[in-house]
Design a protein around this motif. Structure first.
Motif, PDB file in Angstrom:
ATOM      1  N   TYR A 177       0.818  -1.218   0.000  1.00  0.00           N
ATOM      2  CA  TYR A 177       0.000   0.000   0.000  1.00  0.00           C
ATOM      3  C   TYR A 177       0.853   1.269   0.000  1.00  0.00           C
ATOM      4  CZ  TYR A 177      -3.952   2.976   1.447  1.00  0.00           C
ATOM      5  OH  TYR A 177      -4.923   3.943   1.519  1.00  0.00           O
ATOM      6  N   ARG A 237       1.181   3.591  -3.189  1.00  0.00           N
ATOM      7  CA  ARG A 237       0.180   4.545  -3.676  1.00  0.00           C
ATOM      8  C   ARG A 237       0.805   5.907  -3.909  1.00  0.00           C
ATOM      9  NH1 ARG A 237      -0.163   4.293   1.759  1.00  0.00           N
ATOM     10  NH2 ARG A 237      -0.641   6.149   2.974  1.00  0.00           N
ATOM     11  N   GLY A 273      -7.414  -5.384   1.397  1.00  0.00           N
ATOM     12  CA  GLY A 273      -7.473  -4.404   2.478  1.00  0.00           C
ATOM     13  C   GLY A 273      -7.593  -2.966   2.029  1.00  0.00           C
ATOM     14  N   PHE A 274      -7.533  -2.716   0.717  1.00  0.00           N
ATOM     15  CA  PHE A 274      -7.682  -1.326   0.260  1.00  0.00           C
ATOM     16  C   PHE A 274      -8.207  -1.312  -1.167  1.00  0.00           C
ATOM     17  CE2 PHE A 274      -3.357  -2.644  -0.716  1.00  0.00           C
ATOM     18  CZ  PHE A 274      -3.140  -2.194  -2.001  1.00  0.00           C
ATOM     19  N   LYS A 323       3.118   4.677  10.308  1.00  0.00           N
ATOM     20  CA  LYS A 323       2.637   5.458   9.166  1.00  0.00           C
ATOM     21  C   LYS A 323       2.831   4.678   7.858  1.00  0.00           C
ATOM     22  CE  LYS A 323       3.361  10.021   7.368  1.00  0.00           C
ATOM     23  NZ  LYS A 323       4.344  11.108   7.331  1.00  0.00           N
ATOM     24  N   ARG A 360       0.438   1.316   7.508  1.00  0.00           N
ATOM     25  CA  ARG A 360      -0.996   1.553   7.635  1.00  0.00           C
ATOM     26  C   ARG A 360      -1.765   1.071   6.402  1.00  0.00           C
ATOM     27  NH1 ARG A 360      -4.478   5.629   6.671  1.00  0.00           N
ATOM     28  NH2 ARG A 360      -3.016   6.427   5.131  1.00  0.00           N
ATOM     29  N   LEU A 361      -2.940   0.466   6.647  1.00  0.00           N
ATOM     30  CA  LEU A 361      -3.930   0.202   5.605  1.00  0.00           C
ATOM     31  C   LEU A 361      -5.204   0.930   6.041  1.00  0.00           C
ATOM     32  CD1 LEU A 361      -3.596  -3.657   5.012  1.00  0.00           C
ATOM     33  CD2 LEU A 361      -3.009  -1.868   3.397  1.00  0.00           C
ATOM     34  N   TYR A 385      -0.047  -3.729   7.744  1.00  0.00           N
ATOM     35  CA  TYR A 385       0.622  -4.847   7.088  1.00  0.00           C
ATOM     36  C   TYR A 385       2.121  -4.712   7.276  1.00  0.00           C
ATOM     37  CZ  TYR A 385       2.106  -1.955   3.085  1.00  0.00           C
ATOM     38  OH  TYR A 385       2.695  -1.010   2.283  1.00  0.00           O
TER      39      TYR A 385
END
Lengths: 225, 448
Positions: A97, A100, A133-134, B50, B53-54, B60
């Motif tokens: 993630y 992004r 999860g996203f 930070k 974070r999800l 994760y």
């Protein structure tokens, strides 16, 4: 020392005198110049006006001529090349993630230039929300949550789009529905954001749903084409 | 999923994936989240909130992503190791060990039997693998589960056929990142140290080969993986030719036993390093000329046909150095190799087959390769990229054959950097021990 998000090499940011005197915060690039160059930006004057594919002429490409008329066109930021494929592998499928941030700024800038009041991201299924999860699209734009008024009909996706052939993809039925919380769409221009435009099937399903609910026109914005 | 797949393992699964598990499977928390700390239970990393974070207050681990993502959405599933193995001898190897090798092998076996943590400091080219066989066989006869791990996949790939030949009736599991075969429960496992992250309290004996190699030393997660994969009462054996400062520190704190094997299989000492200070070697090479000494050495090589390796610190310097050599001595025929070179294997093979006289290379050829009877030149040996271990390993490329057990190791550098001094000191130390050992054993064994 900050490292490039993609190649993990330390990025060498040079402190210049103009920067010191500018009293501005230091803008750290999230990826190094070498990694950034592997992505090919699409220039608007050299792209299909309907789907945003990079091509020499401004006439609709052969795929777009096969679609029926719809008050919709798509813009794409980058060509879907090997580097982009590797990026999606790492971001979407491995689920990193943090990545992004690589394209967040580029997409937000383009979105601001479209000056539309209503922006919606293509949602992912609730099942994906519990495994990945996203939502990869809203990860770039905001908090990684699904948009609250456009949602998928099914709980799960039986076969992922990326595993289907072109014919199978074109035969996909309308996967989306609007919820009661949808804003007033009458006479509005709506921007739909997605990760990749491949056949255009997903994008056009979402666009026609929004047009049926009274919107004047729909603009698609995808990271890759 | 079969129960055997979870014996001694820890597999990350989401709730929907974990439906068809055997009843005895234990479920363990994947990430421990407290108000202040965020710790991955697979790789032991302490995570930055930070970055980890999800959405929806989920987290994760970004440190061990390559093994499949582990997050608060997943759990680890594990079945304690039951040791379901045959208790019989499987060794089919019938080679012979030299006197010191046999002594060393007996020592290894006793360390296994008493469940100790031990470091074996054996010089490059000592024949470490063969010395493991008696101990391994003994451990397998006890019905113990055994693993041999190495930070480098090429070491694993080289070990696998040798062990399979030595234990020809035993099925051995080979695990690494590019492995396409599915996992099988086996008594003997050969894997990269990364793969150890998938094991929990599995092994009675764990051997880590080339423990000083990249990325083991630089990656605290791999050290964690070793402790995690070993049973609490298991025996741990580190093998290296160049122990790191950290390992020797553990020896000093008595957390780790230490023994030496200071002589090579042919009973000759290690070649010593000769340093030439040449502050402007790179400027000279860039101008297309060779440093004076380098020119002398190369002219001898051109005359005698002696084969050699030239190490340089950076990939970008490879072609420049080669061009300078080519210009000065057109008769010398050589190639350049680096880690991302698509023809890397073919070029190394060309050097093995004696089709070329020399290679210009970066640190990728520092270990795991044997070219019989070569000399070595390191340009810019004071560059931070050459660690003490790397320099000792590079020096260890020389004199590996019985026919030419000696050779020249020459460094050209701008200054005596600390790693150079340490490398020289380490080789001297080992040679001193080797000389003493040779004096103790007047009969030089000539068996293979």
């Amino acid at each position: 020392m900050p490292v490039c998000l993609l190649c993990q090499r330390p990025s060498d940011v040079k402190l210049t005198l103009p920067w010191v005197l500018s009293w501005q915060p230091l803008l750290q690039p999230v990826v190094c110049a070498a990694c950034w160059q592997t992505f090919t930006p699409i220039i608007a004057s050299q792209a299909c006006p309907d789907c945003g594919r990079a091509q020499p002429s401004r006439n609709p490409c052969h795929d777009c001529r096969r679609w029926g008329p719809l008050a919709f066109y798509n813009q794409a930021l980058f060509t879907y090349n090997d580097a982009m494929q590797a990026y999606f592998e790492q971001y979407k499928f491995k689920g990193d993630y943090r990545l992004r941030r690589v394209f967040s700024q580029a997409l937000l800038t383009r979105l601001a230039s479209l000056k539309s009041a209503i922006v919606v991201a293509i949602p992912v299924t609730p099942e994906t929300m519990t495994t990945r999860g996203f939502n990869q699209v809203t990860g770039w734009l905001a908090e990684g949550e699904n948009s609250d008024w456009l949602r998928t009909k099914g709980q799960t996706k039986l076969i992922p789009q990326s595993k289907k052939t072109r014919q199978d993809r074109l035969l996909t039925a309308q996967p989306f529905e609007l919820t009661a919380t949808a804003p007033k769409l009458a006479n509005q221009t709506v921007v739909i954001v997605d990760d990749v435009y491949t056949t255009g099937r997903t994008m056009r399903h979402a666009a026609s749903l929004i047009l049926e609910n009274g919107a004047k026109s729909v603009v698609g914005l995808t990271l890759a084409r | 999923m079969q129960a055997t797949e979870l014996y001694g393992r820890q597999i990350a699964l989401t709730v929907s994936e974990a439906t068809a598990l055997p009843p005895e499977a234990q479920r363990l928390t994947a990430l421990v989240v407290t108000a202040k700390q965020l710790t991955c239970q697979r790789c032991g990393s302490s995570l930055v909130r930070k970055q980890a974070r999800l959405p929806r207050q989920q987290f994760y681990c970004y440190q061990c992503l390559n093994l499949g993502r582990i997050s608060t959405l997943t759990s680890l599933y594990h079945i304690p190791e039951p040791n379901e193995f045959l208790k019989k001898s499987q060794l089919t190897w019938n080679g012979k060990l030299t006197v010191q090798q046999a002594e060393c092998a007996a020592m290894i076996q006793s360390k296994f039997a008493t469940h100790q943590r031990h470091l074996l400091w054996a010089v490059t080219g000592a024949g470490k693998t063969e010395m493991l066989f008696p101990g391994l066989d003994w451990a397998l006869t006890q019905g113990w589960r055994v693993a041999i791990a190495s930070p480098r996949v090429d070491v694993c790939l080289e070990l696998y056929p040798r062990l399979q030949a030595a234990f020809s009736n035993l099925k051995i599991a080979l695990l690494h990142g590019h492995q396409t075969e599915p996992y099988h429960y086996r008594q003997l496992t050969i894997c990269t140290t990364h793969q150890l992250l998938r094991f929990r309290a599995a092994f009675d004996v764990l051997i880590v080969d080339e423990v000083d190699a990249f990325p083991f030393a630089a990656n605290p997660r791999l050290g964690f993986a070793v402790t995690q994969a070993l049973k609490p009462v298991g025996a741990l054996l580190y093998l290296t030719a160049t122990p790191s400062h950290d390992l020797l520190q553990q020896v000093r704190r008595h957390e780790l036993g230490l023994s030496y094997l200071p002589l090579r299989f042919h009973q000759h000492l290690l070649p010593t390093i000769k340093v030439t200070i040449q502050p402007r070697w790179w400027a000279k090479v860039q101008a297309g000329r060779l440093p004076l000494r380098l020119g002398h050495w190369l002219s001898t090589y051109a005359a005698t046909g002696q084969r050699f390796l030239v190490f340089v610190p950076r990939v970008a310097q490879l072609t420049v150095v080669q061009a300078a050599i080519q210009r000065a001595y057109p008769r010398l025929h050589g190639l350049t190799v680096h880690s991302t070179d698509p023809e890397r294997l073919a070029k190394v093979q060309a050097m093995r087959d004696e089709q070329v006289q020399y290679l210009v290379t970066t640190t990728i050829l520092e270990r795991g390769v044997t070219f019989p009877g070569i000399d070595v030149i390191v340009l810019g040996a004071d560059d931070p990229i050459f660690s003490t271990a790397a320099l000792v390993q590079i020096a260890g490329r020389v004199g590996r054959s019985r026919e030419r057990p000696t050779g020249a190791v020459r460094f050209i550098c701008a200054s005596y950097a600390r790693p150079i001094k340490r490398a020289i000191r380490q080789i001297k130390l080992v040679n001193r021990k080797g000389r003493r050992l040779r004096a103790r054993m007047p009969v030089v064994s000539t068996t293979e």
